[in-house]
Structure formats: C-alpha cells, structure tokens
Design an enzyme around this catalytic site. Structure first.
Site, mmCIF file in Angstrom:
data_model
loop_
_atom_site.group_PDB
_atom_site.id
_atom_site.type_symbol
_atom_site.label_atom_id
_atom_site.label_comp_id
_atom_site.label_asym_id
_atom_site.label_seq_id
_atom_site.Cartn_x
_atom_site.Cartn_y
_atom_site.Cartn_z
ATOM 1 N N GLY A 43 0.784 -1.251 0.000
ATOM 2 C CA GLY A 43 0.000 0.000 0.000
ATOM 3 C C GLY A 43 0.804 1.283 0.000
ATOM 4 N N GLU A 98 3.903 4.115 5.786
ATOM 5 C CA GLU A 98 2.713 3.271 5.663
ATOM 6 C C GLU A 98 1.621 4.022 4.899
ATOM 7 O OE1 GLU A 98 1.125 0.759 5.295
ATOM 8 O OE2 GLU A 98 0.699 -0.399 7.072
ATOM 9 N N ASP A 99 0.701 3.282 4.319
ATOM 10 C CA ASP A 99 -0.408 3.926 3.618
ATOM 11 C C ASP A 99 -1.447 4.487 4.594
ATOM 12 O OD1 ASP A 99 -1.283 1.365 4.395
ATOM 13 O OD2 ASP A 99 -2.127 0.844 2.443
ATOM 14 N N ASP A 102 -4.809 2.497 10.881
ATOM 15 C CA ASP A 102 -6.218 2.210 11.141
ATOM 16 C C ASP A 102 -6.335 1.739 12.603
ATOM 17 O OD1 ASP A 102 -8.934 1.817 10.336
ATOM 18 O OD2 ASP A 102 -8.547 -0.265 9.845
ATOM 19 N N PHE A 151 -14.025 3.505 4.251
ATOM 20 C CA PHE A 151 -13.049 2.659 3.558
ATOM 21 C C PHE A 151 -12.623 3.351 2.274
ATOM 22 C CE2 PHE A 151 -11.134 -0.767 1.218
ATOM 23 C CZ PHE A 151 -10.367 -1.366 2.203
ATOM 24 N N VAL A 152 -11.334 3.640 2.178
ATOM 25 C CA VAL A 152 -10.823 4.421 1.045
ATOM 26 C C VAL A 152 -9.851 3.602 0.192
ATOM 27 C CG1 VAL A 152 -11.130 6.667 2.163
ATOM 28 C CG2 VAL A 152 -8.990 5.419 2.493
ATOM 29 N N ASP A 158 -5.710 -0.367 -1.580
ATOM 30 C CA ASP A 158 -6.500 -1.300 -2.373
ATOM 31 C C ASP A 158 -7.757 -1.759 -1.658
ATOM 32 O OD1 ASP A 158 -5.095 -2.952 -0.395
ATOM 33 O OD2 ASP A 158 -5.899 -4.652 -1.523
ATOM 34 N N ARG A 164 -5.386 0.441 -6.675
ATOM 35 C CA ARG A 164 -4.140 1.069 -6.206
ATOM 36 C C ARG A 164 -3.660 2.158 -7.160
ATOM 37 N NH1 ARG A 164 -2.171 -2.174 -1.962
ATOM 38 N NH2 ARG A 164 -2.398 -4.429 -2.226
HETATM 39 P P1 IMP Z 1 -4.340 -1.776 10.931
HETATM 40 O O1 IMP Z 1 -3.427 -2.881 11.357
HETATM 41 O O2 IMP Z 1 -5.765 -2.027 11.356
HETATM 42 O O3 IMP Z 1 -3.880 -0.394 11.335
HETATM 43 O O4 IMP Z 1 -4.476 -1.877 9.362
HETATM 44 C C1 IMP Z 1 -3.603 -1.324 8.519
HETATM 45 C C2 IMP Z 1 -3.797 -1.907 7.136
HETATM 46 O O5 IMP Z 1 -5.183 -2.161 6.847
HETATM 47 C C3 IMP Z 1 -3.331 -0.921 6.111
HETATM 48 O O6 IMP Z 1 -1.964 -1.076 5.834
HETATM 49 C C4 IMP Z 1 -4.229 -1.224 4.935
HETATM 50 O O7 IMP Z 1 -3.648 -2.227 4.119
HETATM 51 C C5 IMP Z 1 -5.496 -1.762 5.534
HETATM 52 N N1 IMP Z 1 -6.556 -0.708 5.577
HETATM 53 C C6 IMP Z 1 -7.095 -0.149 6.665
HETATM 54 N N2 IMP Z 1 -8.031 0.768 6.339
HETATM 55 C C7 IMP Z 1 -8.061 0.793 4.993
HETATM 56 C C8 IMP Z 1 -8.818 1.563 4.027
HETATM 57 O O8 IMP Z 1 -9.657 2.430 4.329
HETATM 58 N N3 IMP Z 1 -8.570 1.289 2.721
HETATM 59 C C9 IMP Z 1 -7.648 0.362 2.305
HETATM 60 N N4 IMP Z 1 -6.908 -0.357 3.173
HETATM 61 C C10 IMP Z 1 -7.127 -0.155 4.499
HETATM 62 MG MG MG Z 2 -4.347 -3.520 1.978
#
Ligand code: IMP
Ligand code: MG
Length: 178
Positions: A43, A98-99, A102, A151-152, A158, A164
């Site tokens: 990402g 990081e992208d 969350d 969700f973006v 992606d 992407r």
């Molecule tokens: P976390 O471990 O819950 O912080 O998740 C992080 C990962 O979840 C990111 O690196 C993304 O790959 C994915 N993710 C979380 N929210 C989104 C979103 O809104 N769109 C796309 N990918 C997301």
């Molecule tokens: Mg992802």
C-alpha cells in the site's frame, strides 16, 4: 473502476501539496543523519515513490511485507511477516512509511520489531490516519491527512488488490464490498 468510487476524499493536487510539505519537514528533522526509509508493502509504494523525491537527504529504502489476518476491510490484529528487510538496520535512523494507520495493530507490531533490531531511532510516517478506529495507542510522527471512518482506496490503497492505481484517494462505494 471510477464508477465504484462514491466520492473523492483527497485530490491529486492536495496529495502533491501535502506530500511535498511532509517531505520538507522530514528533510529538516533528519538533517545530518542518514535515513533508512522502510516501506510497508504494498500500500505504501505510490506514497513512498512521491515522498522520497521530496526529501533532500542521503537515504536508502527497504521494504517489508506483512499480512494481517481478518476480513478485507478490517484486520483482527494477528500479523505475519511475509518479507523481512534486506539490509541490517541496527544503529540506523529508521522512518517507517505506511499507507494508512487504522487499528494500529500492523504498525505497533512493526515498530516493536524495529526495537528488537536495535535501530538508533524509529519514527512513523503515514499517508492517512483514521484515529476513530484505533485499538492500539499509537500516534504517527508524520501524517499527511486525518480521515473519517470510511473505507478508502487509490494512491496505493486497495480493496482486494484493486484501485491502487487511482491517482487520488476515493471513498469506495459500499455496494462493492457489502
Ligand atoms: P491496521 O493494522 O488495522 O492499522 O491496518 C492497517 C492496514 O489495513 C493498512 O496497511 C491497509 O492495508 C489496511 N486498511 C485499513 N483501512 C483501509 C482503508 O480504508 N482502505 C484500504 N486499506 C485499508
Ligand atoms: Mg491492503
């Protein structure tokens, strides 16, 4: 593809402006240091490619790939390393790119891993921050945009490996994943 996007959250122009600004801040903050940028695959690649061209410092890049178990739109917190770093980072100043931040599960895991690798310093730069969803207390050192709980996709992000390549950040229509 564009029909699946409900609305544009961050335009190409806004992305360019903000990424340039954050790159300048990183340049100031790391002056005199040799920076190692660690991108989290996949990402972060679009953001990373633009960001490093806005950082005026000697730097190297490396990548990690992790998988977080869970559904396609939220993670459960269990993280597995699919690809570790190629180069040793002991004693280095590492900036994780990081992208999106969350729940914070993925990044807290990666940050802990850097502590084990004995880096000189470790900071986090995220393109997007979704603070409403945080389950682990983790704050980015650099965040380009704080976004609501939607969700973006696009600019590297992606849904099921698609979208992407969109040049902007868009909110994915619920019909696509519900
Ligand atoms: P976390 O471990 O819950 O912080 O998740 C992080 C990962 O979840 C990111 O690196 C993304 O790959 C994915 N993710 C979380 N929210 C989104 C979103 O809104 N769109 C796309 N990918 C997301
Ligand atoms: Mg992802």
């Amino acid at each position: 593809m564009k029909n699946d996007i409900q609305s544009i959250l961050v335009s190409e122009e806004e992305l360019k402006r903000k990424v340039t600004e954050v790159g300048k801040r990183i340049t100031e903050d790391y002056r005199g240091k040799e920076l190692v940028i660690v991108g989290v695959l996949k990402g972060s690649v679009v953001f990373l490619a633009d960001l490093i061209r806005c950082i005026d410092l000697p730097l190297s890049i490396d990548f990690m790939a992790v998988s977080s178990y869970g559904s396609s739109t939220s993670s459960t917190g269990a993280v597995k390393i699919l690809k570790d770093l190629d180069m040793p980072v002991e004693g280095k100043d590492v900036l994780i790119v990081e992208d999106i931040l969350d729940s914070g599960m993925t990044l807290s895991y990666i940050m802990n891993l850097m502590v084990v690798k004995k880096t000189a310093s470790i900071r986090l730069c995220t393109l997007l921050d979704k603070p409403d969803r945080r389950r682990v207390p983790i704050t980015p050192n650099y965040a380009c945009f704080t976004i609501p709980n939607e969700f973006v996709v696009g600019y590297g992000l992606d849904y099921d490996e698609r979208y992407r390549n969109l040049p902007y950040i868009g909110v994915l229509s619920r019909e696509v994943y519900e």
